[in-house]
Scaffold this motif. Structure first.
Motif, mmCIF file in Angstrom:
data_model
loop_
_atom_site.group_PDB
_atom_site.id
_atom_site.type_symbol
_atom_site.label_atom_id
_atom_site.label_comp_id
_atom_site.label_asym_id
_atom_site.label_seq_id
_atom_site.Cartn_x
_atom_site.Cartn_y
_atom_site.Cartn_z
ATOM 1 N N THR A 158 0.853 -1.202 0.000
ATOM 2 C CA THR A 158 0.000 0.000 0.000
ATOM 3 C C THR A 158 0.887 1.250 0.000
ATOM 4 O OG1 THR A 158 -0.122 -0.124 2.415
ATOM 5 C CG2 THR A 158 -1.950 -1.098 1.171
ATOM 6 N N PRO A 159 1.634 1.461 -1.082
ATOM 7 C CA PRO A 159 2.575 2.583 -1.099
ATOM 8 C C PRO A 159 1.871 3.938 -1.160
ATOM 9 C CG PRO A 159 2.444 1.600 -3.281
ATOM 10 C CD PRO A 159 1.645 0.719 -2.374
ATOM 11 N N THR A 160 2.524 4.940 -0.608
ATOM 12 C CA THR A 160 2.022 6.308 -0.666
ATOM 13 C C THR A 160 2.186 6.838 -2.090
ATOM 14 O OG1 THR A 160 2.748 6.620 1.609
ATOM 15 C CG2 THR A 160 2.222 8.598 0.359
ATOM 16 N N HIS A 161 1.201 7.567 -2.570
ATOM 17 C CA HIS A 161 1.288 8.145 -3.910
ATOM 18 C C HIS A 161 2.435 9.153 -3.995
ATOM 19 C CE1 HIS A 161 -3.006 6.837 -4.485
ATOM 20 N NE2 HIS A 161 -2.502 6.566 -5.677
ATOM 21 N N LEU A 162 3.041 9.208 -5.170
ATOM 22 C CA LEU A 162 4.068 10.204 -5.451
ATOM 23 C C LEU A 162 3.435 11.553 -5.778
ATOM 24 C CD1 LEU A 162 6.398 8.110 -7.789
ATOM 25 C CD2 LEU A 162 7.012 8.947 -5.501
ATOM 26 N N GLY A 163 4.249 12.596 -5.626
ATOM 27 C CA GLY A 163 3.826 13.907 -6.095
ATOM 28 C C GLY A 163 3.328 14.829 -5.002
ATOM 29 N N ALA A 164 2.896 16.000 -5.449
ATOM 30 C CA ALA A 164 2.424 17.036 -4.535
ATOM 31 C C ALA A 164 1.004 16.729 -4.083
ATOM 32 C CB ALA A 164 2.480 18.398 -5.208
ATOM 33 N N HIS A 165 0.841 16.617 -2.758
ATOM 34 C CA HIS A 165 -0.462 16.448 -2.131
ATOM 35 C C HIS A 165 -0.842 17.770 -1.459
ATOM 36 C CE1 HIS A 165 1.129 12.399 -2.530
ATOM 37 N NE2 HIS A 165 0.000 11.847 -2.094
#
Length: 401
Positions: free
Chosen positions: A279-286
Motif C-alpha cells: 500500500t505505497p504512498t502516492h508520489l507527487g504534490a499532495h
C-alpha cells in the motif's frame, strides 16, 4: 396721344423693371407668405410626433439577463415602469439625455413583465407605449458551490497549493459557456487556468504555487447562463480568499525523513514511515484538504472493507488528509520504531506524537506535502487535489476554452 416711338420706350422700361424685380434676392419681403414646406414656414408647421420603441418587443422565453431597453425619438421619455405579474416593480434608469431607459434590476426566471412607457414630443404632446416580455423557465438550476468553503478558511486563509474548485451538482454540457462566466483574479497577478475534472467539477490553479499573501477574488457570473440540457445558472457569486504563509513538507521515502519549509527556509526535519510495498504512498504534490485532532480512519470509506486483508479501522490523532483514498499525515504510536527506517503504513505518513502535534499546529488547508521515492504511483489528477500532478501544458489542455 403719344407718338408710337414713345410708347415703345415706356413698355421697354416697364419690362426691364419687372425682370429686375423677379431676379432680385434682396428687397423687402414683408407681407409675402412662404410656400408650405419652404424656409420660413416652420412656425406654421407642427413638430413631428414622438415615437417609443421597446427592445425586446413582446418577446417570449428570453434570458432574465437580457436587458429591457426603451428608446424615444423626436422627444424624450417621461417615465418607464416595468412590473412583474405579482406587481413588483423592476428598477431602471433613464439616460441623462432622456432618450433611453434600461433596467438595473435583473429579471427572474419564468416571469411575465409588463412595460409601460410615456414620452413627450418637442411640442409638448405625450404618448404611451405598452409592451410585455416573458423569461425562460429552466428545467434545473445549478449553484456555484465553492471548495474549500470560504467560511471554513475565512480566519486561517489557504495554503500556497490550494486549487479553487467550483462544484455545480449537475452535469454541465456547455463547459465553454460556463467557464467564460468564471474568473479568479489574483493580487499580485499570477498566471492560472481552469481544468474540468468531470462534467460537474472544474478546478483552477496557478502555473506554480501561489505567492504567500496573495488575495484571490473568485467570481461566478452564472445567472442566466445556459449550461445545456435545460440547466441554467441559479445565481452569481463572488468570494475572496487569502493565501497565508508558505508551508511545504517534503517527504522522502529513501531517507525516511520529512523536511519542513516555511516561506522557502527549512525549519524542521522529522522521521517518518510511509506506505509499505503493498500500500505505497502516492508520489507527487499532495494538498491538505481537512484536519481533525481526533479521527477514525476506516478503509471502507474508499471501498476496502473486511474481509479484505488491506482493510483497517483505527482511531488516530492529529490527522490531516492529503488525498481522497485514505492518505493522511498523522500520529501513529505503533510505528514509532519504524519511523526514520522503514515504510510500514497503509499509505499514510506516520509521525510520533510530538512531531504530529507540531505539524498539526503549523499546517492547514491548502498547504503542501510533496512525496518522493515512495515506490507508489503518481497521485491521480482527479484524486481530490491531484491538480499538481499535471504539467502546466497538460493542465491548460483541461480548459474548455
Amino acid at each position: 396721344m403719344f407718338p408710337k416711338k414713345t410708347l415703345l420706350s415706356v413698355a421697354g422700361v416697364l419690362a426691364a423693371t419687372l425682370l429686375v424685380s423677379a431676379c432680385s434676392s434682396g428687397g423687402d419681403t414683408a407681407g409675402t407668405a412662404a410656400a408650405p414646406g419652404a424656409p420660413g414656414a416652420g412656425s406654421n408647421q407642427s413638430a413631428p410626433p414622438a415615437t417609443v420603441t421597446i427592445e425586446p418587443a413582446n418577446a417570449d422565453n428570453i434570458s432574465p439577463t437580457t436587458p429591457i431597453v426603451v428608446k424615444a425619438a423626436n422627444g424624450k421619455l417621461l417615465d418607464v415602469t416595468v412590473t412583474s405579474a405579482k406587481g413588483k416593480a423592476v428598477a431602471g434608469k433613464v439616460a441623462t439625455d432622456g432618450l433611453s431607459w434600461t433596467n438595473t434590476d435583473v429579471l427572474g426566471y419564468g416571469g411575465t413583465y409588463k412595460i409601460v412607457a410615456h414620452a413627450q414630443s418637442t411640442d409638448g404632446k405625450s404618448i404611451e407605449k405598452d409592451g410585455q416580455v416573458t423569461t425562460l423557465s429552466p428545467t434545473k438550476q445549478a449553484n456555484a458551490n465553492l471548495i474549500p468553503a470560504p467560511s471554513a478558511v475565512k480566519s486561517s486563509g489557504v495554503g500556497v497549493g490550494q486549487p479553487i474548485v467550483f462544484s455545480f451538482g449537475v452535469a454541465v454540457k456547455d463547459k465553454a459557456a460556463v467557464e467564460k462566466a468564471l474568473n479568479v483574479e489574483s493580487s499580485p497577478k499570477q498566471e492560472g487556468s481552469w481544468y474540468w475534472m468531470d462534467d460537474k467539477n472544474v478546478h483552477y490553479r496557478p502555473k506554480v504555487y501561489w505567492q504567500p499573501g496573495t488575495t484571490l477574488t473568485v467570481t461566478a457570473k452564472i445567472y442566466g447562463v445556459d449550461f445545456g440540457n435545460g440547466v441554467f445558472g441559479a445565481e452569481d457569486r463572488t468570494e475572496t480568499y487569502k493565501v497565508h504563509d508558505s508551508w511545504i513538507a517534503k517527504a522522502d521515502g529513501n531517507s525516511e525523513q520529512m523536511q519542513i519549509f516555511h516561506n522557502g527556509s527549512m525549519v524542521k526535519s522529522m522521521p517518518i514511515s510511509m506506505g509499505k510495498d503493498a500500500t505505497p504512498t502516492h508520489l507527487g504534490a499532495h494538498v491538505i484538504s481537512d484536519k481533525q485532532a481526533n479521527y477514525t480512519m476506516d478503509s471502507c470509506t474508499y471501498g476496502v472493507c473486511p474481509p479484505d486483508p488491506k482493510a483497517y479501522r483505527s482511531d488516530e490523532k492529529f490527522s490531516q488528509r492529503i488525498s481522497n483514498d485514505g492518505e493522511f499525515v498523522h500520529e501513529n504510536p505503533n510505528s514509532v520504531g519504524q519511523q526514520g527506517s522503514s515504510n510500514v503504513s497503509h499509505g499514510c505518513i506516520n509521525l510520533n506524537a510530538a512531531n504530529a502535534e507540531w505539524f498539526f499546529q503549523n499546517f492547514g488547508l491548502g498547504d503542501v506535502v510533496e512525496v518522493t521515492n515512495s515506490g507508489g504511483p503518481q497521485l491521480p489528477v482527479w484524486d481530490l487535489y491531484g491538480d499538481w500532478s499535471k504539467s502546466w501544458t497538460d493542465w491548460q489542455k483541461g480548459s474548455a476554452l
